[in-house]
Design an enzyme around this catalytic site. Structure first.
Site, short mmCIF file in Angstrom:
data_model
loop_
_atom_site.label_atom_id
_atom_site.label_comp_id
_atom_site.label_asym_id
_atom_site.label_seq_id
_atom_site.Cartn_x
_atom_site.Cartn_y
_atom_site.Cartn_z
N ASP A 48 0.84 -1.19 0.00
CA ASP A 48 0.00 0.00 0.00
C ASP A 48 0.88 1.25 0.00
O ASP A 48 1.37 1.68 1.04
CB ASP A 48 -0.91 0.00 1.24
CG ASP A 48 -1.88 1.16 1.22
OD1 ASP A 48 -2.88 1.08 0.49
OD2 ASP A 48 -1.63 2.18 1.91
N TYR A 53 3.90 9.27 0.41
CA TYR A 53 4.83 8.57 1.30
C TYR A 53 6.30 8.80 0.89
O TYR A 53 7.22 8.49 1.64
CB TYR A 53 4.52 7.07 1.38
CG TYR A 53 3.09 6.77 1.83
CD1 TYR A 53 2.33 7.74 2.48
CD2 TYR A 53 2.51 5.53 1.60
CE1 TYR A 53 1.02 7.48 2.88
CE2 TYR A 53 1.20 5.26 2.01
CZ TYR A 53 0.46 6.25 2.64
OH TYR A 53 -0.83 6.00 3.04
N LYS A 82 -1.81 6.01 -4.56
CA LYS A 82 -2.89 6.96 -4.29
C LYS A 82 -2.62 8.30 -4.95
O LYS A 82 -1.46 8.71 -5.09
CB LYS A 82 -3.04 7.18 -2.77
CG LYS A 82 -3.15 5.89 -1.96
CD LYS A 82 -3.50 6.11 -0.50
CE LYS A 82 -3.40 4.81 0.28
NZ LYS A 82 -2.05 4.47 0.71
N HIS A 115 -6.66 9.72 -2.41
CA HIS A 115 -6.12 9.60 -1.05
C HIS A 115 -7.01 10.30 -0.01
O HIS A 115 -7.30 9.74 1.04
CB HIS A 115 -4.69 10.20 -1.03
CG HIS A 115 -3.86 9.75 0.11
ND1 HIS A 115 -2.49 9.64 0.04
CD2 HIS A 115 -4.17 9.37 1.38
CE1 HIS A 115 -2.01 9.20 1.19
NE2 HIS A 115 -3.00 9.04 2.02
P1 NAD Z 1 -0.15 1.00 11.88
O1 NAD Z 1 -1.42 0.91 12.64
O2 NAD Z 1 0.20 -0.03 10.90
O3 NAD Z 1 0.96 1.15 13.01
C1 NAD Z 1 2.30 1.26 12.73
C2 NAD Z 1 3.05 1.26 14.06
O4 NAD Z 1 2.87 0.01 14.72
C3 NAD Z 1 4.54 1.43 13.89
O5 NAD Z 1 5.03 2.08 15.06
C4 NAD Z 1 5.04 0.00 13.87
O6 NAD Z 1 6.38 -0.12 14.26
C5 NAD Z 1 4.14 -0.63 14.91
N1 NAD Z 1 3.96 -2.06 14.70
C6 NAD Z 1 3.74 -2.70 13.52
N2 NAD Z 1 3.60 -4.02 13.72
C7 NAD Z 1 3.77 -4.23 15.04
C8 NAD Z 1 3.74 -5.40 15.85
N3 NAD Z 1 3.49 -6.59 15.34
N4 NAD Z 1 3.95 -5.25 17.18
C9 NAD Z 1 4.18 -4.03 17.72
N5 NAD Z 1 4.20 -2.89 17.01
C10 NAD Z 1 4.00 -2.99 15.68
O7 NAD Z 1 -0.11 2.44 11.26
P2 NAD Z 1 -0.17 3.20 9.92
O8 NAD Z 1 1.16 3.19 9.27
O9 NAD Z 1 -0.81 4.49 10.26
O10 NAD Z 1 -1.20 2.41 8.99
C11 NAD Z 1 -0.82 1.36 8.16
C12 NAD Z 1 -0.79 1.76 6.70
O11 NAD Z 1 -2.05 2.30 6.31
C13 NAD Z 1 0.19 2.90 6.35
O12 NAD Z 1 1.52 2.46 6.29
C14 NAD Z 1 -0.37 3.35 5.02
O13 NAD Z 1 0.01 2.46 3.98
C15 NAD Z 1 -1.87 3.26 5.28
N6 NAD Z 1 -2.44 4.55 5.71
C16 NAD Z 1 -3.30 5.18 4.87
C17 NAD Z 1 -3.85 6.40 5.22
C18 NAD Z 1 -4.80 7.09 4.29
O14 NAD Z 1 -5.06 8.28 4.47
N7 NAD Z 1 -5.36 6.38 3.33
C19 NAD Z 1 -3.54 6.99 6.46
C20 NAD Z 1 -2.68 6.31 7.32
C21 NAD Z 1 -2.15 5.09 6.94
#
Ligand code: NAD
Length: 325
Positions: A48, A53, A82, A115
């Protein structure tokens, strides 16, 4: 290569989308190629990405290496990107998609989203790329654009005809915007991507999408965690979901980590997930989230944590969105 089974969600155009993938927001440019390559080795097939990014070139390098080494073929991957807010004018959409495809080194996206339902003034990629929210790049001014969502959606539909995107989607739309879109869409979006976690369960929006045949992908599945990483102070007011007693109790019962429980809660609700991680151990954990089942009661207990709080809050558009100092 690890053999973890990931379910496939059938989209309304017949395409199959893996229910678990890797999110690329905040994956450091310097390590992104290796993270993507390692993730493919671990069994990830869905990535994704987004213009915003700032790591699409590096992500594409990871993909190219994996394909070159014969780990995977392009058609086995599901690559997502996006449309950034600065490119909502209909005539800007195809050129920027072609640039993004060039950055990835591929000739189509499996899925391409709007997005945010927010149009910002155009920024020439030769001036600044990715443009971000700020017109001047200096965290001063967020300048509105004049594109309508209907006009932008028409240009998104044209991407399918041109073979540049197999599926198209929307992100950060609420129910009212989805209903409005359904009034004019020639192509009903294949996927809606929204913030979704136990503090923001969005049940009515999930139900609307189910009825209309729109698949849902949840982002920030771990709630405040992603925003703590950004130093957003308000995220500290929330109990971390990884240590929440309700989540921890379920995790202990199943011999899984709290992260796996949170992802399983998503996937049992029919939501696809794209957790971000750069560590091999967490990549493994996060992919293996469909091989155990939470009980109805456990699902309910976790859903009961809902407080309707959105960390990635669109009400802040127009003021410095990520100005959290
Ligand atoms: P996420 O909920 O995936 O959290 C990421 C955090 O959790 C990081 O600190 C990571 O180190 C930690 N983490 C990951 N796996 C873990 C595990 N197994 N144990 C402990 N900690 C762990 O957050 P995110 O990045 O906000 O969301 C995921 C993805 O969603 C993004 O990378 C992006 O691709 C997408 N996204 C899209 C939008 C949008 O506006 N469409 C907004 C935010 C994120």
């Amino acid at each position: 290569m690890v053999n973890i089974q990931v379910p496939t969600i059938k989209l309304n155009n017949g395409a199959g989308m893996p229910q678990v993938g890797l999110g690329l927001w905040k994956v450091d440019k310097g390590t992104c190629a290796d993270v993507v390559y390692n993730a493919i080795k671990e069994g990830y097939r869905l990535f994704d990405g987004a213009c915003d990014y700032g790591n699409e070139t590096e992500a594409g390098q990871g993909v190219a290496r994996a394909i070159k080494e014969g780990l995977v073929t392009r058609s086995e991957l599901f690559i997502i990107s996006k449309l950034w807010n600065s490119f909502h004018d209909a005539e800007r959409v195809e050129p920027i998609v072609r640039k993004q495809l060039g950055d990835w080194g591929i000739d189509y996206f499996d899925l391409y989203y709007i997005h945010f339902p927010v149009s910002l003034q155009y920024v020439d990629p030769s001036v600044r790329y990715p443009p971000g929210w700020y017109m001047d790049g200096a965290r001063k001014e967020v300048v509105r654009g004049k594109a309508t969502l209907q006009g932008t959606w028409g240009a998104m539909e044209a991407l399918v005809g041109a073979g540049l995107a197999k599926s198209i989607g929307i992100s950060n739309y609420n129910g009212a915007l989805v209903l409005d879109l359904l009034a004019y869409a020639r192509i009903v979006p294949q996927v809606l991507q929204i913030e979704h976690h136990p503090y923001l369960t969005q049940a009515p929006l999930l139900e609307l999408c189910r009825r209309e045949g729109i698949a849902v992908t949840g982002y920030s599945s771990f709630g405040p965690q992603s925003f703590l990483d950004l130093g957003m102070k308000f995220a500290e007011d929330f109990q971390a979901l990884f240590s929440h007693p309700v989540v921890v109790a379920v995790a202990e019962k199943h011999g899984r980590t709290p992260a796996q429980v949170l992802l399983r809660w998503n996937t049992q609700r029919g939501v696809a997930v794209i957790p971000k991680s750069s560590s091999l151990e967490r990549l493994r954990q996060n992919l293996d989230v469909c091989s155990f089942d939470l009980s109805e009661q456990e699902l309910k207990d976790i859903s009961a944590l809902d407080c309707g709080f959105r960390f990635n809050n669109p009400l802040n558009y127009g003021i410095p969105v990520y100005n959290f100092v």
